[in-house]
Design an enzyme around this catalytic site. Sequence first.
Site, PDB file in Angstrom:
ATOM      1  N   GLY A 184       0.815  -1.286  -0.039  1.00  0.00           N
ATOM      2  CA  GLY A 184       0.077  -0.060  -0.205  1.00  0.00           C
ATOM      3  C   GLY A 184       0.911   1.082   0.257  1.00  0.00           C
ATOM      4  O   GLY A 184       1.503   1.614   1.135  1.00  0.00           O
ATOM      5  N   HIS A 185       1.009   1.827  -1.166  1.00  0.00           N
ATOM      6  CA  HIS A 185       2.017   3.007  -1.175  1.00  0.00           C
ATOM      7  C   HIS A 185       0.880   4.170  -1.186  1.00  0.00           C
ATOM      8  O   HIS A 185       0.237   4.192  -2.486  1.00  0.00           O
ATOM      9  CB  HIS A 185       3.117   2.822  -2.397  1.00  0.00           C
ATOM     10  CG  HIS A 185       3.907   1.637  -2.306  1.00  0.00           C
ATOM     11  ND1 HIS A 185       4.602   1.277  -3.368  1.00  0.00           N
ATOM     12  CD2 HIS A 185       3.856   0.566  -1.302  1.00  0.00           C
ATOM     13  CE1 HIS A 185       5.366   0.297  -2.973  1.00  0.00           C
ATOM     14  NE2 HIS A 185       5.009  -0.298  -1.656  1.00  0.00           N
ATOM     15  N   THR A 222       7.376 -11.696   4.090  1.00  0.00           N
ATOM     16  CA  THR A 222       6.569 -12.148   2.834  1.00  0.00           C
ATOM     17  C   THR A 222       7.027 -13.068   1.754  1.00  0.00           C
ATOM     18  O   THR A 222       8.080 -13.545   2.626  1.00  0.00           O
ATOM     19  CB  THR A 222       6.413 -10.574   2.059  1.00  0.00           C
ATOM     20  OG1 THR A 222       5.137 -10.706   1.152  1.00  0.00           O
ATOM     21  CG2 THR A 222       7.526 -10.035   1.350  1.00  0.00           C
TER      22      THR A 222
HETATM   23  P1  GDP Z   1       4.858   2.863   1.597  1.00  0.00           P
HETATM   24  O1  GDP Z   1       4.543   1.561   1.719  1.00  0.00           O
HETATM   25  O2  GDP Z   1       6.545   2.718   1.975  1.00  0.00           O
HETATM   26  O3  GDP Z   1       4.647   3.550   0.582  1.00  0.00           O
HETATM   27  O4  GDP Z   1       4.530   3.663   2.748  1.00  0.00           O
HETATM   28  P2  GDP Z   1       2.849   3.737   3.417  1.00  0.00           P
HETATM   29  O5  GDP Z   1       2.217   4.655   2.149  1.00  0.00           O
HETATM   30  O6  GDP Z   1       2.325   2.589   3.519  1.00  0.00           O
HETATM   31  O7  GDP Z   1       3.036   4.640   4.473  1.00  0.00           O
HETATM   32  C1  GDP Z   1       3.678   5.793   4.949  1.00  0.00           C
HETATM   33  C2  GDP Z   1       2.525   6.958   5.390  1.00  0.00           C
HETATM   34  O8  GDP Z   1       3.366   7.888   5.941  1.00  0.00           O
HETATM   35  C3  GDP Z   1       1.548   7.268   4.345  1.00  0.00           C
HETATM   36  O9  GDP Z   1       0.295   7.556   5.066  1.00  0.00           O
HETATM   37  C4  GDP Z   1       2.261   8.545   4.048  1.00  0.00           C
HETATM   38  O10 GDP Z   1       1.375   9.465   3.270  1.00  0.00           O
HETATM   39  C5  GDP Z   1       2.805   9.100   4.969  1.00  0.00           C
HETATM   40  N1  GDP Z   1       4.134   9.935   5.129  1.00  0.00           N
HETATM   41  C6  GDP Z   1       5.189   9.675   4.189  1.00  0.00           C
HETATM   42  N2  GDP Z   1       6.027  10.556   4.261  1.00  0.00           N
HETATM   43  C7  GDP Z   1       5.742  11.223   5.399  1.00  0.00           C
HETATM   44  C8  GDP Z   1       6.459  12.069   6.227  1.00  0.00           C
HETATM   45  O11 GDP Z   1       7.485  12.742   6.036  1.00  0.00           O
HETATM   46  N3  GDP Z   1       5.749  12.765   7.420  1.00  0.00           N
HETATM   47  C9  GDP Z   1       4.739  12.195   7.810  1.00  0.00           C
HETATM   48  N4  GDP Z   1       3.932  12.662   8.702  1.00  0.00           N
HETATM   49  N5  GDP Z   1       3.800  11.333   7.056  1.00  0.00           N
HETATM   50  C10 GDP Z   1       4.446  10.837   6.029  1.00  0.00           C
HETATM   51  P1  IMO Z   2       4.341  -2.049   1.645  1.00  0.00           P
HETATM   52  O1  IMO Z   2       4.856  -1.997   0.144  1.00  0.00           O
HETATM   53  C1  IMO Z   2       4.231  -3.503   5.371  1.00  0.00           C
HETATM   54  C2  IMO Z   2       3.794  -7.959   5.961  1.00  0.00           C
HETATM   55  C3  IMO Z   2       2.413  -8.420   6.412  1.00  0.00           C
HETATM   56  C4  IMO Z   2       2.923  -9.510   7.080  1.00  0.00           C
HETATM   57  C5  IMO Z   2       4.159 -10.036   6.131  1.00  0.00           C
HETATM   58  C6  IMO Z   2       3.596 -11.262   5.154  1.00  0.00           C
HETATM   59  O2  IMO Z   2       3.413  -1.208   1.590  1.00  0.00           O
HETATM   60  O3  IMO Z   2       5.796  -1.494   2.430  1.00  0.00           O
HETATM   61  P2  IMO Z   2       1.956 -11.246   3.024  1.00  0.00           P
HETATM   62  O4  IMO Z   2       0.421 -10.563   3.016  1.00  0.00           O
HETATM   63  O5  IMO Z   2       3.082 -10.475   2.169  1.00  0.00           O
HETATM   64  O6  IMO Z   2       2.204 -12.547   2.897  1.00  0.00           O
HETATM   65  O7  IMO Z   2       2.280 -10.831   4.624  1.00  0.00           O
HETATM   66  O8  IMO Z   2       4.558  -9.082   5.445  1.00  0.00           O
HETATM   67  N1  IMO Z   2       3.507  -7.075   4.557  1.00  0.00           N
HETATM   68  C7  IMO Z   2       3.907  -5.686   4.707  1.00  0.00           C
HETATM   69  N2  IMO Z   2       4.277  -4.714   5.830  1.00  0.00           N
HETATM   70  N3  IMO Z   2       4.146  -2.959   4.285  1.00  0.00           N
HETATM   71  C8  IMO Z   2       3.863  -3.718   3.342  1.00  0.00           C
HETATM   72  O9  IMO Z   2       3.950  -3.365   2.094  1.00  0.00           O
HETATM   73  C9  IMO Z   2       3.707  -5.225   3.605  1.00  0.00           C
HETATM   74  N4  IMO Z   2       3.330  -6.284   2.606  1.00  0.00           N
HETATM   75  C10 IMO Z   2       3.289  -7.598   3.394  1.00  0.00           C
HETATM   76  O10 IMO Z   2       1.559  -7.450   7.246  1.00  0.00           O
HETATM   77  O11 IMO Z   2       3.368  -9.237   8.364  1.00  0.00           O
HETATM   78 MG    MG Z   3       2.937   0.738   2.645  1.00  0.00          MG
END
Ligand code: GDP
Ligand code: IMO
Ligand code: MG
Length: 424
Positions: A41-42, A239
């Site tokens: 989830g990005h 994962t």
């Molecule tokens: P990803 O999976 O590595 O792309 O990260 P996620 O999107 O799952 O989680 C990062 C969260 O932090 C998201 O809700 C972003 O909008 C938020 N985020 C990213 N950079 C920053 C930052 O510098 N400060 C804060 N407060 N939030 C951030």
């Molecule tokens: P992004 O790209 C954080 C974790 C799951 C679980 C383990 C295995 O957003 O950083 P899976 O469904 O892949 O078999 O789960 O990996 N996990 C993540 N944790 N960010 C992720 O992706 C993840 N993708 C899988 O929570 O512990």
């Molecule tokens: Mg994520």
Amino acid sequence: MSTNTIVVGCQWGDEGKGKVVDLLAEKADAIARFQGGANAGHTVLVGDKKYILHLIPSGIIYPDKLCYIGNGVVLDPFGLLEEIELLRTQGIDTNGRLFISSAANLVLPYHKLIDSIEEKKRGGDGIGTTLRGIGPAYRDKVSRNGIRLCDIFAPDSLKQKLEHNRKIKQEYFAGCDDDRADTAKIFDDLQRLAPLFEPMMTNVSLDLQRLHREGKCILFEGAQGALLDIDLGSYPYTTSSNTTVGGAMTGLGISPKMIDEIVGIVKAYTTRVGSGPFPTELVDQTGNELREIGGEYGAATGRPRRTGWLDLVVLRHACRINGVEKIAVTKLDVLDRFSTIKVCTAYKLGDREMAELPLNPAALWDVKPVYRDFPGWNSTTAGIDKFEGLPENARKYLSFIADDLGVEICLISTGARRNETILV
Ligand code: GDP
Ligand code: IMO
Ligand code: MG
């Protein structure tokens, strides 16, 4: 000269890869995802719009970028179409610029069913997967029972392959009244979807090589993080793919010679979602504050993320196995109001102090972090646009991390939006 950059997570995922890829994508021509699936989830925030990408590269927000999904990704075809449709309602058109490898293995409904059955069977020892069918789909790929994107265009053999999968999955399907096990329905659904996928299907390896020869700039977007790598992470609490740089080579069919730069994404503290050892975890008020201030709830599943201090043992490992020379530090702003900020510099196991991960990741349950305390800066960092403009204590914190890891900091993120960024 164009620079081709790989972006990888250095912790347990959710480091802020989406935000950084979106920023770096401004200068790229193409963005390619190489592994993982809809477990990712990005998040990308642009103005008042929030986009959460699961399978589609985070560069898609720009109207003129080419986006690729490589053979190393496990592709949920139904989920992808939903993602495309959601983007369309948000004003993003993927038509003619989103391409998928013909060799990408599909995540089919039965993989999600098996994922949840297996998690239930594991009971208290569950991995806490995202239940997106990732492990079962990669298992089918490795055992050569997988169904790939190109297979949906060959109906007779698709039928046979689905029938074979129905037979070998009887252990799961017998007595199961769940239409995710209905391979005849899956066949019909895939036939219906095939024409939608046809214009997107390509040979990603060839396309990227062509772009590279034309001098175009390519950004490679990793999912998850180093500690979730199937080989090099905190196994078995990982994962099922290679989340590190090697995954980009095999997951796209490219040569390491195509890569100029490897950027590791480091959250200014640590989070983890799902089960497994987490040496610096804080199960106290400080941990709750990190979660609430940082908005640490899963972008894919909404689950609360576990939180803790920065762990240099983890980061040394991540930087070494990826060859990281530059890091992007995210979410620095989340630490703005803590009076003391701790950094784990080593682990203690009994009397032994260790600077690197233990040989058996199971020992991560027992290690105790050795902390170094840093005074906080008690002021807001959001909106500061130069490293020199940061409070002195924040600079000291960042410099200590960079020195220990032997890397340069190329970017500091102080908020989720594009303009809340310091380019160093
Ligand atoms: P990803 O999976 O590595 O792309 O990260 P996620 O999107 O799952 O989680 C990062 C969260 O932090 C998201 O809700 C972003 O909008 C938020 N985020 C990213 N950079 C920053 C930052 O510098 N400060 C804060 N407060 N939030 C951030
Ligand atoms: P992004 O790209 C954080 C974790 C799951 C679980 C383990 C295995 O957003 O950083 P899976 O469904 O892949 O078999 O789960 O990996 N996990 C993540 N944790 N960010 C992720 O992706 C993840 N993708 C899988 O929570 O512990
Ligand atoms: Mg994520």
